[in-house]
Scaffold this motif. Structure first.
Motif, mmCIF file in Angstrom:
data_model
loop_
_atom_site.group_PDB
_atom_site.id
_atom_site.type_symbol
_atom_site.label_atom_id
_atom_site.label_comp_id
_atom_site.label_asym_id
_atom_site.label_seq_id
_atom_site.Cartn_x
_atom_site.Cartn_y
_atom_site.Cartn_z
ATOM 1 N N PHE A 76 0.810 -1.202 0.000
ATOM 2 C CA PHE A 76 0.000 0.000 0.000
ATOM 3 C C PHE A 76 0.853 1.265 0.000
ATOM 4 O O PHE A 76 0.461 2.291 -0.540
ATOM 5 N N THR A 106 -1.376 1.127 6.675
ATOM 6 C CA THR A 106 -2.632 1.046 5.923
ATOM 7 C C THR A 106 -3.341 2.382 5.828
ATOM 8 O O THR A 106 -4.409 2.481 5.246
ATOM 9 N N THR A 151 -11.054 1.000 -0.005
ATOM 10 C CA THR A 151 -10.483 2.081 0.801
ATOM 11 C C THR A 151 -11.560 3.059 1.233
ATOM 12 O O THR A 151 -12.684 3.044 0.733
ATOM 13 N N LEU A 172 -6.741 2.094 3.864
ATOM 14 C CA LEU A 172 -6.991 0.814 3.217
ATOM 15 C C LEU A 172 -7.830 -0.052 4.142
ATOM 16 O O LEU A 172 -7.417 -0.356 5.251
ATOM 17 N N LYS A 174 -9.495 -3.215 3.067
ATOM 18 C CA LYS A 174 -9.000 -4.574 2.842
ATOM 19 C C LYS A 174 -8.657 -4.783 1.368
ATOM 20 O O LYS A 174 -9.116 -4.065 0.491
#
Lengths: 186, 169
Positions: A76, A106, A151, A172, A174
């Motif tokens: 990411f 994330t 997201t 993020l 998943k």
């Protein structure tokens, strides 16, 4: 055969067709005005702008991948760098940077140095709470969903609402891997 | 879907196919298995109906991708076969060749898969497939009348594609 690496945002920006900046800003302004007249509620307009951005993002991702010649990002962090350095530069001519990473990697913030959408814009008092550039949130969300990332994108700081810069938060939720789409009962 | 017998004659570098076009068949799928585009220029034998043919092709590529990624000797991660992968992750195969044809494949990170079946002496078509992807972006993705996820019906795309494929050796 040697593979060509990803092209930089500046190189691509120099090569794409460009539209007059004022035309772009004024067109966007007209859209927001019309939405405010039609929907009247600021929250509804925010949602609608996000939805429009989402639809744009789902198509934009292919153009981005084709022009920037990018293969999949490893994580990411790389994705966020791509969006900020190549994506924003290529489509809006804006230099952006990524800051404020959280521990797991994330969630990050993207700071825009300038924003062509808001030239000449001032929000009146009746429109407090309007995220004028919400379409950008939708675009990022739509584009990332087409590359298997769910997201959430929100505005953290917005100059039109009194802050000193434009800052988006991209989180993020998943990664959604590809599944075999056909059922086996054939 | 368009079925197109390759009957144009045009001067071209030597190719075993009867028609002037250098490619035999082209498919395009999206990440959900929908066949966005199918075009044949020279396909003498058809054994399945179109839906089955597309499913078979998609399934074949899906499995091949999975298999090639899991057999990768350079990768450290030994997941189980059949575990779903992100498009573009891990190693990706780009072509296979038999004694009668060569199949070239490209997948974008957004899940758009482009497949071109050509005569077996074709060279590396990766750049050609990238160009076709950019044609798709120009004439299809940017087309406001096109609904993403549905089969492509766009004359400009067809013409430009035809022209380009004619020039592939």
């Amino acid at each position: 055969m040697p593979t060509v690496g990803p092209r930089s945002g500046d190189a691509i920006f120099a090569n794409v067709d460009r539209v007059n900046a004022e035309l772009f800003t004024l067109t966007y302004g007209a859209i927001v005005c019309q939405l405010l007249t039609d929907l009247e509620e600021v929250e509804e307009v925010n949602k609608q702008l996000d939805q429009m951005g989402y639809n744009i993002g789902t198509r934009l991702i292919d153009e981005f991948l084709a022009k920037a010649n990018i293969s999949r990002c490893v994580d990411f962090k790389e994705t966020a760098e791509m969006i900020a350095k190549v994506g924003f530069k290529m489509f809006l001519g804006v230099t952006a940077s990524v800051t404020n990473w959280d521990v797991e990697g994330t969630c990050c913030n993207i700071v825009l140095e300038d924003n062509p959408l808001v030239d000449f814009v001032e929000l009146p008092d009746t429109c407090q709470g309007l995220y004028y550039c919400n379409v950008l949130c939708g675009v990022i969300r739509g584009a990332l969903e087409m590359v298997s990332m769910k997201t959430e994108v929100t505005w953290v700081r917005d100059v039109l609402q009194g802050d000193d810069s434009y800052e988006l938060q991209v989180k993020l939720l998943k990664q959604v891997p590809e599944e075999y789409p056909y059922k086996d009962d054939e | 879907m368009q079925f197109f017998g390759g009957s144009d004659v045009s001067p071209s570098p030597p190719a075993p196919t009867a028609a002037g076009h250098n490619a035999n068949v082209m498919y395009m799928f999206n990440r959900n298995g929908v066949c966005l585009f199918y075009r044949e220029w020279n396909r003498p034998l058809r054994t399945l109906n179109p839906q089955q043919d597309h499913k078979l092709m998609f399934g074949l590529l899906f499995s091949l991708k999975s298999l090639t990624a899991k057999m990768d000797p350079t990768s450290g991660d030994k997941g189980n076969l059949g575990v779903p992968q992100l498009p573009g992750q891990g190693c990706s195969f780009h072509s296979f060749r038999t004694n009668t044809y060569k199949l070239s494949f490209m997948e974008s990170p957004s899940g758009i898969k482009i497949i071109l079946v050509t005569h077996p002496r074709t060279g590396d078509l990766r750049e050609a497939l990238k160009y076709i992807y950019s044609l798709y972006v120009e004439y299809v993705a940017k087309n406001p009348l096109y609904n993403p996820g549905t089969p492509v019906r766009c004359d400009l795309f067809d013409t430009n594609l035809d022209q380009y494929v004619r020039s592939i050796s």
